[in-house]
Every structure is written in structure tokens, then in C-alpha cells.
Scaffold this active site. Structure first.
Site, PDB file in Angstrom:
ATOM      1  N   GLY A  81       0.812  -1.217   0.000  1.00 44.86           N
ATOM      2  CA  GLY A  81       0.000   0.000   0.000  1.00 44.86           C
ATOM      3  C   GLY A  81       0.841   1.261   0.000  1.00 44.86           C
ATOM      4  N   ARG A 145       1.180  -5.685  -5.027  1.00 41.59           N
ATOM      5  CA  ARG A 145       1.176  -6.552  -3.845  1.00 41.59           C
ATOM      6  C   ARG A 145       1.658  -7.977  -4.121  1.00 41.59           C
ATOM      7  NH1 ARG A 145      -0.582  -4.451   0.626  1.00 41.59           N
ATOM      8  NH2 ARG A 145      -2.082  -2.741   0.641  1.00 41.59           N
ATOM      9  N   ASP A 176       5.212  -7.620   5.758  1.00 39.61           N
ATOM     10  CA  ASP A 176       5.243  -8.758   4.837  1.00 39.61           C
ATOM     11  C   ASP A 176       6.336  -8.590   3.782  1.00 39.61           C
ATOM     12  OD1 ASP A 176       3.159 -10.155   6.045  1.00 39.61           O
ATOM     13  OD2 ASP A 176       1.633  -9.022   4.961  1.00 39.61           O
ATOM     14  N   LYS A 202       7.963   0.670   5.652  1.00 40.49           N
ATOM     15  CA  LYS A 202       6.892   1.529   5.137  1.00 40.49           C
ATOM     16  C   LYS A 202       5.538   0.980   5.548  1.00 40.49           C
ATOM     17  CE  LYS A 202       4.414   0.035   2.570  1.00 40.49           C
ATOM     18  NZ  LYS A 202       3.554  -0.766   1.671  1.00 40.49           N
ATOM     19  N   THR A 203       4.660   1.753   6.003  1.00 38.57           N
ATOM     20  CA  THR A 203       3.224   1.471   6.081  1.00 38.57           C
ATOM     21  C   THR A 203       2.539   2.536   6.925  1.00 38.57           C
ATOM     22  OG1 THR A 203       1.442  -0.031   6.698  1.00 38.57           O
ATOM     23  CG2 THR A 203       3.421  -0.226   8.016  1.00 38.57           C
ATOM     24  N   ASP A 205       0.046   1.977   8.472  1.00 41.39           N
ATOM     25  CA  ASP A 205      -0.589   1.276   9.594  1.00 41.39           C
ATOM     26  C   ASP A 205       0.169   1.441  10.912  1.00 41.39           C
ATOM     27  OD1 ASP A 205      -2.086   0.450   7.473  1.00 41.39           O
ATOM     28  OD2 ASP A 205      -1.466  -1.648   7.535  1.00 41.39           O
ATOM     29  N   GLU A 311     -10.204  -0.198  11.162  1.00 37.46           N
ATOM     30  CA  GLU A 311     -10.722  -1.132  10.149  1.00 37.46           C
ATOM     31  C   GLU A 311     -10.468  -2.585  10.529  1.00 37.46           C
ATOM     32  OE1 GLU A 311      -9.011  -0.515   6.202  1.00 37.46           O
ATOM     33  OE2 GLU A 311      -7.132  -1.436   6.774  1.00 37.46           O
TER      34      GLU A 311
HETATM   35  P1  FBP Z   1       0.575  -1.962   3.594  1.00 37.51           P
HETATM   36  O1  FBP Z   1       0.472  -2.855   4.787  1.00 37.51           O
HETATM   37  O2  FBP Z   1       1.026  -2.653   2.373  1.00 37.51           O
HETATM   38  O3  FBP Z   1       1.391  -0.745   3.885  1.00 37.51           O
HETATM   39  O4  FBP Z   1      -0.877  -1.438   3.256  1.00 37.51           O
HETATM   40  C1  FBP Z   1      -1.571  -0.642   4.124  1.00 37.51           C
HETATM   41  C2  FBP Z   1      -3.024  -0.480   3.777  1.00 37.51           C
HETATM   42  O5  FBP Z   1      -3.243   0.887   3.502  1.00 37.51           O
HETATM   43  C3  FBP Z   1      -3.919  -0.986   4.886  1.00 37.51           C
HETATM   44  O6  FBP Z   1      -4.109  -0.027   5.887  1.00 37.51           O
HETATM   45  C4  FBP Z   1      -5.169  -1.327   4.132  1.00 37.51           C
HETATM   46  O7  FBP Z   1      -5.950  -2.277   4.811  1.00 37.51           O
HETATM   47  C5  FBP Z   1      -4.640  -1.876   2.855  1.00 37.51           C
HETATM   48  O8  FBP Z   1      -3.414  -1.224   2.630  1.00 37.51           O
HETATM   49  C6  FBP Z   1      -5.551  -1.657   1.683  1.00 37.51           C
HETATM   50  O9  FBP Z   1      -5.083  -2.413   0.622  1.00 37.51           O
HETATM   51  P2  FBP Z   1      -5.297  -2.070  -0.917  1.00 37.51           P
HETATM   52  O10 FBP Z   1      -4.379  -0.945  -1.235  1.00 37.51           O
HETATM   53  O11 FBP Z   1      -4.864  -3.318  -1.605  1.00 37.51           O
HETATM   54  O12 FBP Z   1      -6.715  -1.715  -1.100  1.00 37.51           O
END
Ligand code: FBP
Length: 550
Positions: A81, A145, A176, A202-203, A205, A311
Site C-alpha cells: 500500500g 502486492r 510482509d 513503510k506502512t 498502519d 478497520e
Molecule cells: P501496507 O500494509 O502494504 O502498507 O498497506 C496498508 C493499507 O493501507 C492498509 O491499511 C489497508 O488495509 C490496505 O493497505 C488496503 O489495501 P489495498 O491498497 O490493496 O486496497
């Protein structure tokens, strides 16, 4: 990219990110500490990572430089993400590479790990990077991803690296993707490849953190962006005095984003998944708690308020969690078969006959769209939680309960609700000064780890609540952060996700104040991210980081 750019973007392109003192000189070396151990499951992780397990922690210090000054070819890939600041990591990588040797080259693999497997990349030139400095988004090379996992994918990567004469690959990703970086590093070491692998945390979250990694990048800007929006909604609620707003915030499993937004805005209700799990709270009890606050506020003449929820909540409610785990095992076995079933009712039938009776009941009680979303997993085995509309589910259940209480003559509360989901709005925001500086420093430091020939490390910057001058850069061996977890029914090594620590200062502060925030109108309005002005406005890190490190 459009030729038209905003006035702010124009000014931000010229912003010079701050670097830790040691990184501002070329005379640096890497100091290595004592050998390390995996977080747990040592034997199994040593067995899977014989080449890289146990490597020492690395720190970048000034003086007596022994780092490689030869021409290097380095690749970079954005994985997963989006998170504000990704382009600055690449800018830091680029500038550090060129500072060490102007002939070194940086290549961006396109659309995430799939680009690495397919060998699709473009060279990052000065002209290109200059258009993306301090911008949000990952659009310069895009993200994806996919996971580099199958033997044929690993072999394809090795071959691509050889044909590009690549000295290092920097994988910018979350827990991951950094786990994946360790797998690739181990494979390449075993194959005697010269390409080293370095990860960058990175994230948005905020769940990739530990003793060594104080924060993942993007959390700062995303939380500030959501907090601005939540603060605006609080003000609207107390102005209109007629709506209850239910806001779901992105952040996957952990509730760090929601907790930070609560600390910044003081909503009337904030649910923290980790607490709900620890107490074994059921969905019905959650609804009772929200209704209780609504009725108490109604009794004080306040038929309005703001509820924020993470979420990841469904995965932490005991009965729903059990059902999701059972579903994951079923999907681990039969995912393709279930996907190929022609309609929803057949999928429902197939799944419910394989779930235990209790879980089948829970699954059956959910709205159809949520049932369908729960049948999907991403390449890392995660439920796509961003598509589960928990805020609407809560609104429905709360409305039912209030209607019931009204029919019994127990309340006269007026309940009119609106739902919101803030997620994608924050992931590509223009990085705050904190993220701009932090990301640039991460990239700059990652280059030094590549120059030192280290592999299987995640770059880190510590001392983040101090001015950037005092930040300390280095690297954490990925194996040090690994433990074994069950994903899609199989035990696999993964970086342990950092969930909200209920004994930690951020949660304790929230917990000590939430009752006051529930009934009073104690809202705080953080306003938009500021790029100019006094440091306490423009440079301050998140409240979470400040409390954690205080
Ligand atoms: P990462 O863990 O890859 O940084 O992604 C974070 C995130 O934004 C989460 O908070 C969210 O649940 C998910 O990506 C959404 O995924 P997508 O971009 O595939 O809709």
C-alpha cells in the site's frame, strides 16, 4: 505526470529534507554489534535462514570510512500500500549513491515485486527524481502486492539481477514485504549472488515497529491527514447538533492509526481492537457500549457525536475472529474452487457446511457484501479489511438497539447517523516535514548499507523525537524480527506485527481520558498538515511517538 503543478508542490520540490548528522558527510563507516537472535521460534527460523540468521545490528557512524566507493548499480521497488514519503526514500537513495560515486546508477522496478520478477524497470535520473521530491504517492514507479516466493520467481529475480549487474535491491514495504526481503536475501546468499537486499519500513498502519524501528514511514502524514478530517467532523457535529458520525479508519489489524487520531481529536467513542480482544468483548457488548454513550449524551441534550473505529476491528471480536481463522484454513485448501463457484449462494453453502456450527452462525449473521469480502485474501494471506464496512454494520446494530429501547419507552434519544471511511485519502498525501525528512534519511542510510555489502537488513533511523540532527541511522537484521505464524493454514516465518500495547503510554493516556471525551465536547481540531511555521506546528512527530519515547 501533468505539467500543471500546484503552488505548494512547486515550493515543496525545492524543500531540502533534514538528515542525521552522520549522514551529512561521506566519511562514514558501519559499526556492527553482537550477533542477534530471532524474536521466537529460533530453531525453525535458523533452519530456514541458515545464511542470514543471527547477523549483528548495524549502526552508521562518522569517521574512518571503509564503505565501497566503486560504481554501483542499485534497484529499488515499492511494495504494498502507498504511504506518504515513498518518493523521498528514492530521492535519498539516489542522492547518496551519486554522492559516493557519480557514476553509480539507480533503477526503479515497475509496479511492485512483479516488476522485479519480470525484470521491468526504468532508470531513475536526476531529471526524473527532481519532479518527485517531497511529493506523495508512489506513481513514479508504482507499487503492487505480489510476493517473490515461488522457486521460479526467486530464480527469475537472480537472473534479472545478474543481467543488470545489480549490486543491491532496496525493497520499500511493510512487515510482509520486509519478510519477503529476508527470503530473497537468504536465497541470493545461498546462490552466491552478489546482489544484496535491504528493506525499508513503510506502512501507514504503524504496525512495523519495535525496539530498533521506532516508526514506519507514512504513519505520521496519514494520521495527521485523517485527524484533520475527524477534527472537521467533530466541529460539524457540534455545529449541526443532529448527527452521529461513525468513522472507520484505515490501518489493517492494528489500531495505531485510530488511537493516534483519538489522541489528536478526542472523539466521543473510540474503539481499540486490541483492548476488545484482551477483554473478549463481543459484538453485542460493543453495541451496548456505544448505545450507552449515545443515551447519556441524549440525556444531556446532545443528540450528536463522533465514533471512530479501526478497520481491523472484526478480526479482534472473539467470535468473528474464530470464524475468520476457520475461513482462512478453508481458503488455504480450497480457495480456487470457492472462487470458481458460480454465485454467492453456492459459495455461502460451501463455506457454511465446512465451518463449525458457531462460526457458520456468525458468518450467516453478517451482511452479504461482508460475507463475500471475507472470502478473499491478498498474496500475504491478509483479509482485505479496507472493504469491510464495519461502520455501517455498527450503525445498523446501534439503530436496532435504540429503536428497541424506544419501543420499551426507555429512551427518547434521537439517533441520526452518517458513515465515513478515511483510508485512501491519507495514503498519498504530500508528506509532512517529519515524513519528508525521515524518508529521505531512510533512503540515504539504505544506500550506505548496500555500500557496506550488508544483506537481509531493514534500515532504521532512531531518536526520532529529537531534532533530525540527532537521529541515528543503521540496520536491523530482518531475522531478528521474525516469528512463526499461521497464514492460510500454514506456519510461515513473518515479522511480528506490533499491535497497540495496552500497557503503553499512548493507550494509557487515551484510557484515562476517554470518559471525559465521551460526554463533554472536548474535541480538538488539529487542522491541515503544515509545512511552514514554528517547529511545534510544522515538524512535531505524532503524539503516539512522543508518548512512546517520552
Ligand atoms: P501496507 O500494509 O502494504 O502498507 O498497506 C496498508 C493499507 O493501507 C492498509 O491499511 C489497508 O488495509 C490496505 O493497505 C488496503 O489495501 P489495498 O491498497 O490493496 O486496497
Amino acid at each position: 505526470m501533468s505539467a500543471d503543478i500546484s503552488a505548494l508542490q512547486r515550493v515543496r520540490l525545492a524543500y531540502r529534507p533534514k538528515l542525521p548528522k552522520a549522514l551529512r558527510t561521506n566519511n562514514i563507516r558501519i559499526e556492527l554489534g553482537a550477533p542477534t537472535k530471532p524474536l521466537s521460534d529460533e530453531e525453525e527460523i535458523r533452519r530456514r535462514f541458515p545464511e542470514t540468521c543471527g547477523q549483528p545490528v548495524a549502526t552508521i557512524v562518522e569517521g574512518n570510512s571503509d564503505l565501497n566507493t566503486e560504481t554501483l548499480n542499485v534497484g529499488v521497488v515499492l511494495s504494498g500500500g502507498q504511504a506518504p514519503g515513498g518518493h523521498n526514500v528514492i530521492a535519498g537513495l539516489f542522492d547518496a549513491l551519486k554522492a559516493a560515486n557519480p557514476n553509480s546508477r539507480l533503477f526503479g522496478f515497475l509496479k511492485g515485486p512483479a516488476g522485479v520478477i519480470k525484470g521491468k524497470c526504468k532508470e531513475i535520473t536526476a531529471e526524473l527524481i527532481d519532479q518527485y521530491r517531497n511529493t506523495g504517492g508512489f506513481d513514479m514507479i508504482m507499487s503492487g502486492r505480489d510476493k517473490i516466493e515461488k522457486p521460479e520467481d526467486l530464480a527469475a529475480c537472480k537472473q534479472n539481477f545478474e543481467s543488470m549487474n545489480l549490486d543491491g535491491l532496496v525493497i520499500i514495504g511493510g512487515d510482509d514485504s520486509n519478510t519477503n526481503a529476508a527470503v530473497l536475501a537468504e536465497y541470493l546468499r545461498k546462490e552466491k549472488s552478489k546482489t544484496v537486499i535491504i528493506g525499508v519500513p513503510k506502512t501507514i498502519d504503524g504496525d512495523m515497529k519495535n525496539e530498533q524501528i521506532e516508526a514506519s514511514f507514512g504513519f505520521d502524514t496519514a494520521c495527521k491527514t485523517y485527524s484533520e478530517l475527524v477534527g472537521n467532523i467533530c466541529r460539524d457535529a457540534m455545529s449541526a447538533v443532529k448527527y452521529w458520525h461513525f468513522v472507520r479508519l484505515m490501518g489493517r489489524a492494528a489500531s495505531h492509526v485510530t488511537l493516534e487520531c483519538a489522541l489528536q481529536t478526542h472523539p466521543n467513542v473510540c474503539l481499540i481492537s486490541e483492548e476488545i480482544q484482551a477483554k473478549g468483548t463481543t459484538l453485542a457488548e460493543i453495541v451496548d457500549y456505544i448505545v450507552d454513550v449515545i443515551l447519556k449524551r441524549a440525556a444531556a441534550g446532545k443528540n450528536y457525536g463522533v465514533v471512530i473505529v479501526p478497520e481491523g476491528l472484526p478480526e479482534f471480536i472473539s467470535d468473528i475472529k474464530r470464524m475468520i481463522d476457520e475461513l482462512s484454513t478453508i481458503l488455504g485448501r480450497d480457495e480456487q474452487y470457492i472462487r470458481d463457484l458460480p454465485d454467492q449462494s453456492e459459495r455461502f453453502q460451501y463455506v457454511t457446511t465446512r465451518l463449525t456450527a458457531d462460526s457458520a452462525k456468525v458468518y450467516g449473521s453478517l451482511p452479504q457484501d461482508i460475507q463475500e469480502v471475507l472470502l478473499h485474501r491478498d498474496s500475504h494471506g491478509n483479509v482485505p479489511l479496507s472493504q469491510v464496512e464495519t461502520e455501517r454494520l455498527l450503525i445498523d446494530l446501534v439503530s436496532d438497539k435504540i429503536r428497541f429501547l424506544k419501543s420499551q419507552g426507555k429512551t427518547e434519544a434521537k439517533f441520526s447517523s452518517l458513515s465515513h471511511f478515511f483510508g485512501y485519502e491519507g495514503r498519498c498525501a504530500m508528506p509532512s516535514n517529519f515524513d519528508a525528512d525521515y524518508c529521505y534519511s531512510l533512503g540515504y542510510a539504505a544506500t550506505q548499507l548496500v555500500r557496506a555489502g550488508l544483506t537481509g537488513y531493514t534500515v532504521n533511523i532512531r531518536n526520532l523525537t529529537r531534532p533530525a540532527d540527532e537521529w541515528v541511522a543503521g540496520g536491523t537484521p530482518v531475522t531478528m524480527m521474525l516469528n512463526m505464524e499461521v497464514r492460510k493454514g500454514k506456519a510461515v516465518p513473518v515479522i511480528k506485527k506490533a499491535l497497540v500495547d495496552l500497557q503503553g503510554k499512548p493507550f494509557q493516556y487515551f484510557s484515562a481520558n476517554r470518559e471525559r471525551w465521551a460526554l463533554g465536547d472536548e474535541y480538538v481540531f488539529p487542522g491541515p498538515v503544515q509545512y511552514f511555521g514554528p517547529p511545534e506546528v510544522a515538524d512535531a512527530p505524532t503524539i503516539t511517538l512522543q508518548l512512546e519515547r517520552s
